[in-house]
Design an enzyme around this catalytic site. Structure first.
Site, PDB file in Angstrom:
ATOM      1  N   GLY A 119       0.846  -1.290  -0.073  1.00  0.00           N
ATOM      2  CA  GLY A 119      -0.031  -0.049  -0.038  1.00  0.00           C
ATOM      3  C   GLY A 119       0.780   1.207  -0.062  1.00  0.00           C
ATOM      4  O   GLY A 119       2.194   1.147   0.078  1.00  0.00           O
TER       5      GLY A 119
ATOM      6  N   GLY B 210       3.196   1.252   2.955  1.00  0.00           N
ATOM      7  CA  GLY B 210       4.105   0.419   3.315  1.00  0.00           C
ATOM      8  C   GLY B 210       3.874  -1.007   2.778  1.00  0.00           C
ATOM      9  O   GLY B 210       3.064  -0.991   1.752  1.00  0.00           O
TER      10      GLY B 210
ATOM     11  N   ASP C  13     -11.538   0.980  14.657  1.00  0.00           N
ATOM     12  CA  ASP C  13     -11.614   0.831  13.216  1.00  0.00           C
ATOM     13  C   ASP C  13     -12.024  -0.731  13.026  1.00  0.00           C
ATOM     14  O   ASP C  13     -11.523  -1.596  12.352  1.00  0.00           O
ATOM     15  CB  ASP C  13     -10.075   0.838  12.797  1.00  0.00           C
ATOM     16  CG  ASP C  13     -10.009   1.044  11.207  1.00  0.00           C
ATOM     17  OD1 ASP C  13     -10.989   1.103  10.719  1.00  0.00           O
ATOM     18  OD2 ASP C  13      -8.884   0.910  10.736  1.00  0.00           O
TER      19      ASP C  13
END
Length: 443
Positions: A82, A85, A194
């Site tokens: 991504g 990283g 999250d």
């Protein structure tokens, strides 16, 4: 060392790792040291009391070259990549231990944010339902790196058949394990913030062993944080309404709401809404039903398939007022009940076909889901993009599952007063909601 699914894995927690690294730190307790003698900085944490592993102990991060990494670890394959990283599956050349190495690009994040996630994960990984970090912590020339146990079956998002959902038995297994993970976090006054299927890692495709992961957004109860522009379906309504200037206080009810949305997604293969805002027609329909006292004669269009017991559970998990939401462990008493009524599912589909012809109701792609249910065991599924934006009032279709992540042009994810945070897979962009990068599949 443990053996799961043929893969040898290390099970260790930060306290041991921290003790080992204390003697390596040139900075002393409360400081973050670098093997290269780089400047040190205190590891901060909002919320006053902080987390003991970050406030009272030091983490030393040693420096390795690319050649050193290759010397110690055999690269097997890339698990994800991504903007911030990558994640590689590697094996320790001496021990043969498989692990996931998480590389975070230095130019995209701060050292203290990286170490916060590492130390928090280690603090929590004594729970069997939370991913474990390993005694592997170092930096290369351009990345910060830590190791965590490898989940060979991918993540929960991969196995949810779109517009169909998972078998109820699998959903209940997930509910129990995730409920225990979140309840453990909440007992420590920590909020994940999250919760979504991308952050639930699988050790088998039947969800008999799953673990919660990705603690980059975790904050302490009572911590005030700013919000970013945009929302995702798992975002609680009070966060959607919060001012970007004033922000909002972190409470465990945020995880409870996201957990309720996640259960809905697992059972149906759809989102209940795209945003918990009045402009979203599906959410507004659900809120009208709640305000009316949840009458059985007027179920919201996407909720007709559920049993009365399931609807009582969702009413408690998805209460609009945060103080009225139940605790995550309260869902355990509903696991013994049936959650989806096949009779109601069929009746709901017939009703939706009639509504579709009059263009005044909801057209659900789940009406044809039974014919495609045999695909639920396949390795991957195509998750189409929503065909109707939030707020459209005619020919509505349930929002299909997709990988989504909050994003902001000025601050990656969200930021607390005095500290900036970013995690792999979060892209800086003007769009309110972007497709998550592949790195979130694995970490």
């Amino acid at each position: 060392m443990q053996d799961h699914g043929g893969d040898r894995q290390v099970a260790s927690s930060v306290p041991h790792s921290v003790k080992a690294s204390l003697s390596l730190s040139p900075s002393g307790p409360g400081q973050v040291g670098s093997g290269r003698g780089s400047p040190t900085s205190k590891v901060g944490y909002c919320g006053g009391g902080g987390v003991p592993v970050e406030d009272m102990q030091a983490l030393a991060i040693t420096s390795l070259s690319a050649a050193d990494v290759a010397k110690h670890y055999e690269h097997i394959r890339k698990l994800g990549k991504g903007t911030y990283g990558k994640v590689d599956l590697v094996a320790h050349r001496t021990q043969g231990t498989k692990m996931a190495l998480k590389f975070v690009t230095k130019s995209k994040t701060k050292l203290k944010s990286f170490l916060r996630e590492y130390s928090l994960t280690g603090t929590l990984s004594c729970s069997p339902f939370i991913i474990k970090v390993l005694d592997v912590l170092f930096e290369t020339e351009d990345s910060y790196v830590f190791g965590q146990e490898y989940a060979p079956a991918g993540d929960l998002f991969d196995i949810i058949p779109p517009q169909v959902g998972l078998p109820e038995e699998m959903v209940k297994r997930c509910m129990q394990q995730l409920g225990l993970a979140l309840d453990f976090m909440h007992s420590k006054n920590l909020v994940h913030r999250d919760v979504k299927p991308e952050n639930v890692l699988l050790f088998d495709r039947e969800c008999r062993r799953i673990k919660l992961a990705d603690f980059g957004m975790t904050r302490r109860v009572g911590c005030r944080v700013k919000r970013v522009s945009g929302t995702i379906p798992y975002t609680a309504p009070e966060v959607c309404r919060a001012s970007r200037v004033e922000g909002f206080l972190v409470t465990t009810s945020l995880d409870v709401w996201a957990f309720g949305v996640l259960v809905f997604c697992m059972l149906t293969g759809n989102f209940p809404w795209e945003a918990a805002l009045p402009a979203d027609a599906f959410y507004e329909e659900f809120r009208r039903w709640q305000r009316a006292g949840c009458p059985t004669a007027a179920y919201p269009s996407q909720w007709r398939r559920f049993t009365d017991d399931a609807l009582r559970m969702f009413q408690r998990l998805l209460a609009a007022e945060p103080e009225k939401r139940c605790g995550v462990k309260d869902v355990f008493c509903f696991v013994k009940y049936e959650l989806v009524s096949e009779l109601r599912r069929r009746a709901s589909c017939r009703a939706k076909r009639g509504e579709r012809s009059s263009s005044s109701g909801v057209c659900s792609a789940s009406c044809t889901s039974n014919s495609s249910s045999s695909s639920s065991s396949s390795r991957s599924h195509r998750h189409p993009e929503p065909s109707t934006p939030p707020g459209t009032t005619s020919l509505l279709r349930p929002a299909p599952l997709k990988r989504s992540v909050l994003s902001d042009t000025h601050s990656p994810q969200e930021e607390s007063p005095g500290q900036h945070h970013s995690s792999p897979g979060r892209e800086k962009t003007k769009s309110q909601m972007v497709m998550a990068t592949a790195i979130e599949i694995c970490v």
